[in-house]
Every structure is written in structure tokens, then in C-alpha cells.
Design a protein around this motif. Structure first.
Motif, short mmCIF file in Angstrom:
data_model
loop_
_atom_site.label_atom_id
_atom_site.label_comp_id
_atom_site.label_asym_id
_atom_site.label_seq_id
_atom_site.Cartn_x
_atom_site.Cartn_y
_atom_site.Cartn_z
N SER A 166 0.84 -1.20 0.00
CA SER A 166 0.00 0.00 0.00
C SER A 166 0.87 1.25 0.00
N ASP A 178 -3.37 4.99 3.02
CA ASP A 178 -4.77 4.77 3.39
C ASP A 178 -5.70 4.89 2.18
N ASN A 181 -5.52 1.73 0.28
CA ASN A 181 -6.32 0.70 0.92
C ASN A 181 -7.81 0.87 0.60
N GLU A 182 -8.26 2.11 0.51
CA GLU A 182 -9.66 2.35 0.13
C GLU A 182 -9.90 1.91 -1.31
#
Length: 223
Positions: A166, A178, A181-182
Motif C-alpha cells: 500500500s 490509506d 487501501n480504500e
């Protein structure tokens, strides 16, 4: 419209990184007044450098430059060029990814001269190339429409499924880990909705290959 001296000539190109199939197809088309073999190359890039004034490209399913059938078909389609996949008939996943990208059909390298001429004529007229192999590729894929990913989600999938993290994918794309990851959650949900779950990173790699976002790992055998 009947055949005449003003009948449309179908301009044909071929992409194959081995010369023998090219020589064979060139020889077959030479005797056809309505088909003109324009040029050939080992990659789509090289072919388009020679000429983009083509109606049909006969495209080898697996090329050594690492490109996928899907990206090659889509690139040519973006220029208004139809494609026919030319293969020994292996790798049904790659055939299905080419189908999703809009290729008109598949012709086996063992096909007769008449079958090859028929296929090129059909593609030149914008018609599907109806063969047993093509029907099998389509019928064998219950999710032929595939999973529709935006360009950003495609990039995330290919980078992550190729071994990225990621953090490394985020660094490559200029976004936070993040956020990556979404994106991955969205990708997994799209595949789950299509009945093709991706519980592991290996599953993501398999889906990326199946849908043509990543090339199939090279083996010693050719297409």
C-alpha cells in the motif's frame, strides 16, 4: 454493392514476434484482390510507427514485450482498427480478456488459408469472426463483461498485484497508503459483486491476469 474496380480494399497489418507466421499470412493475402497486406512488426508500437492506416490487425495472443492482449486490442480499437487474435488456441483466459476488449474473434495458427481469408474479410466488414474457438472462449466465461475498473483502480490493481505494498503503490501514484487501501476495498467489492472474490493478494493477481490488466507469466511454450 457488388464487387467492382472501386470495391473497398481492406488494409491489413500483423503483429507477431516470429517471422514465419507473418510470411505465411502475407503469402495467403497476396492472391486476394480485396485484401492488402500493408506491414508487420513484433509489437503494436512498432506496427503503428510503420502505419496506422489499417483496417484490420492480425494480433498474436502473446508477445515478448510484456503487453497484454487487452491493452493491445484497446489501443488499436482507439484508432479505429479492428483486430483478430491469431493463436495456437491455448490460454483461454487471455482469449477472454481480448474478447472483453472488443476483438472480433480468433483464428488458429493451424487454420486453413480459406479460414484466414474469411476471417480477415469478416473483420474488415466489422463482423465477428465466427469460429468454434471463439465460441468456446465466450461461452466459457460467465463474466464476459468483466469488472469495470477506472484507470486509477486499474493502476492500483496492477501495482499492488505485481508485488507492491500500500505504501509503495501510494508513493508511485502520489496518494496516501490509506487511500490505496480504500481503492483496494473498492476493487475487492467489484470483484465480489461479480462473483469472483479476491480474498488474498494472489487472488488479486489472478483476476488482474484474467481481465488482461497484467500479462500472463511467461512460460517456455509460445502461443
Amino acid at each position: 454493392m457488388g464487387e467492382s474496380e472501386t470495391a473497398t480494399i481492406v488494409k491489413v497489418g500483423m503483429v507477431d514476434d516470429h517471422p514465419s507466421p507473418v510470411w505465411g499470412v502475407d503469402r495467403i493475402l497476396q492472391s486476394q484482390a480485396d485484401l492488402r497486406f500493408v506491414c508487420s512488426a513484433a509489437t503494436v508500437d512498432d506496427l503503428l510507427r510503420k502505419s496506422s492506416d489499417l483496417d484490420v490487425v492480425i494480433l498474436d495472443l502473446r508477445l515478448n514485450d510484456g503487453t497484454t492482449p487487452r491493452e493491445n486490442v484497446e489501443r488499436l480499437a482507439g484508432l479505429g482498427i479492428e483486430t483478430v487474435i491469431y493463436t495456437s488456441g491455448e490460454h483461454p483466459d487471455l482469449l477472454r480478456s481480448a474478447a472483453r476488449a472488443g476483438t472480433l474473434g480468433v483464428v488458429l495458427k493451424s487454420a486453413s488459408e480459406e479460414e484466414i481469408v474469411r476471417a480477415v474479410r469478416a473483420a474488415g466488414a466489422g463482423q465477428e469472426v465466427l469460429t468454434t474457438e471463439w465460441a468456446a472462449a465466450i461461452d466459457g466465461d460467465p463474466n464476459l463483461a468483466g469488472v469495470d475498473l477506472s484507470p486509477q483502480l486499474q493502476r492500483v490493481l496492477t501495482l499492488y498485484a505485481s508485488g507492491g505494498t500500500s505504501a509503495s503503490v501510494g508513493h508511485e501514484l502520489g496518494v496516501a497508503a490509506d487511500t490505496v487501501n480504500e481503492y483496494l476495498k473498492r476493487i475487492r467489492q467489484k470483484y465480489a459483486d461479480a462473483g469472483r472474490p479476491t480474498r488474498t493478494k494472489i487472488d488479486l493477481f489472478k483476476r488482474a491476469v484474467e481481465d488482461g490488466w497484467l500479462p500472463m507469466p511467461h512460460r517456455s511454450r509460445r502461443s
